[in-house]
Design a protein around this motif. Structure first.
Motif, PDB file in Angstrom:
ATOM      1  N   TYR A 220      -0.854  -1.551   4.464  1.00  0.00           N
ATOM      2  CA  TYR A 220      -1.175  -2.191   5.739  1.00  0.00           C
ATOM      3  C   TYR A 220       0.104  -2.491   6.512  1.00  0.00           C
ATOM      4  CZ  TYR A 220      -5.994  -2.580   4.290  1.00  0.00           C
ATOM      5  OH  TYR A 220      -7.275  -2.288   3.906  1.00  0.00           O
TER       6      TYR A 220
ATOM      7  N   ASN B 173      -3.166  -2.526  10.742  1.00  0.00           N
ATOM      8  CA  ASN B 173      -3.934  -1.318  10.443  1.00  0.00           C
ATOM      9  C   ASN B 173      -3.457  -0.672   9.146  1.00  0.00           C
ATOM     10  OD1 ASN B 173      -5.908  -0.504  12.712  1.00  0.00           O
ATOM     11  ND2 ASN B 173      -4.095  -1.208  13.804  1.00  0.00           N
ATOM     12  N   LEU B 174      -4.373   0.047   8.528  1.00  0.00           N
ATOM     13  CA  LEU B 174      -4.041   0.765   7.299  1.00  0.00           C
ATOM     14  C   LEU B 174      -3.300   2.054   7.649  1.00  0.00           C
ATOM     15  CD1 LEU B 174      -4.284   1.126   4.221  1.00  0.00           C
ATOM     16  CD2 LEU B 174      -6.459   2.310   4.648  1.00  0.00           C
TER      17      LEU B 174
END
Length: 382
Positions: free
Chosen positions: A77, A195-196
């Motif tokens: 992440y 966000n990943l």
């Protein structure tokens, strides 16, 4: 019986007579007016003689020398973004940080495994050393001694494997910090914090190098052969020089050199793709900008230059007016070339002794007597 003309005939005769008199008077007045008209005043200059280098001009586009898509090498992440959109970055600058905690834990786990492997190695070394004396006294069998020796080799291999696990875990921790691979200008961030990020897949940003820049353009076959012949003749030992100007610039203020010509000629178009390299220390140039390119393609020689204001068009052909020794305007068709130092090169049609009309051209026709004033050629930049 008397010949009496009708009244209408007499009146008509008087009108015709009066009209003839008026026409004669008008003709006489026109001749006097023409004779009294003053000569047109014009300004004339002699063509300037300067050293000229034949050049070829092209249009092209700028392109960065290096272009990189920034991707993460580990998944996780996104924790931090440490650059300004569109800003300049240098090689090694920290751009993104991926949450490193999972990778720190794996590193600690790998380090613990390395310590266990080292302990087993030390134990195997001690067992082998303690077996050397009994083996000499035949207190133990050779088979048991070989077993202990193999255990030592296994322990050594386990240490190397554990060390590799530590190195890999440490490398993954480093990869959580995404750094710039080149100097250049970075794009906007393509993903936001939280966000990943998928390793080797997610594009985080793009970076293009700034200095130097490439300029790509298409040259025709004749130009390609001319450049090749100049190189073979030894006249371009230091490479083919190149000048470039941007769309909002006068002339060609940027200097560079031709560094690549595509080995394949486009058979349909009769052109070949060429590339120049231009210094861009101030970062003015950007990838994709339109560029004007000029390449010297001949020999230096003395030539004539005149102002563009002296050149007129007649049915698609260029001409100038020169003043003869008897002070009359004379029509001269000319062949012109490119601009140099603010003046137009004239390759045919004029001599250095000609007086060319540079101001007042619209008031004269071939053969018209003129009153000429001599001035320096206007428009020259140096």
């Amino acid at each position: 019986m008397k010949n009496i003309l009708p009244a209408r005939a007499i009146a008509l005769a008087r009108i015709l007579a009066a009209t003839g008199l008026f026409q004669l008077a008008g003709c006489g007045s026109g001749e006097n007016d023409t004779a009294a008209l003053p000569k047109p005043k014009v300004e004339v200059s002699r063509p300037m003689q300067r050293e000229i280098l034949e050049t070829d001009e092209y249009t092209g586009r700028l392109q960065a020398v290096e272009s990189v898509e920034v991707r993460a090498r580990v998944s996780g992440y996104l924790k931090q973004i440490l650059f300004t959109d569109g800003g300049r970055v240098r090689r090694g600058d920290l751009l993104f940080v991926i949450d490193p905690r999972p990778y720190m834990a794996r590193l600690q786990q790998a380090q613990a495994g390395l310590e266990r492997a080292r302990s087993r190695l030390k134990l195997a070394q001690n067992h082998l050393q303690r077996a050397e004396s009994p083996l000499k006294e035949q207190a133990i069998s050779e088979e048991e001694y070989d077993t202990r020796r193999q255990s030592l080799a296994q322990a050594m291999a386990d240490v190397e494997s554990a060390q590799a696990e530590v190195d890999l875990a440490r490398l993954n921790v480093e990869f959580t910090q995404v750094r710039s691979p080149i100097d250049g200008r970075i794009s906007r961030k393509l993903i936001t914090e939280g966000n990943l990020v998928t390793a080797d897949t997610t594009v985080l940003a793009g970076i293009v190098s700034v200095d130097p820049m490439y300029v790509y353009f298409d040259a025709d076959e004749r130009a390609l052969l001319k450049y090749r012949r100049l190189e073979l003749a030894g006249e371009r030992k230091d490479g083919m020089p190149l000048e470039m100007g941007l769309v909002d610039e006068q002339g060609y203020p940027h200097r560079g050199y031709l560094d690549y010509i595509d080995p394949n000629v486009n058979a349909d178009m009769g052109t070949v793709r060429a590339r120049g390299i231009i210094a861009n220390p101030d970062g003015l140039m950007e990838q994709g900008l339109f560029a004007r390119v000029r390449i010297p393609g001949g020999h230096r020689h003395q030539g004539l230059l005149i102002s563009d204001r002296a050149i007129a068009m007649d049915q698609g052909k260029k001409y100038v007016m020169v003043v003869t020794s008897d002070q009359r305007a004379e029509y001269r068709p000319v062949t012109t070339g490119r601009l140099q130092d603010g003046l137009r090169i004239v390759s045919a049609g004029l001599s250095p002794e000609d007086w060319v009309i540079v101001n007042g051209l619209q008031f004269v026709r071939p053969g018209t007597p003129v009153e000429a004033t001599h001035i320096d050629m206007p428009g020259a930049t140096r």
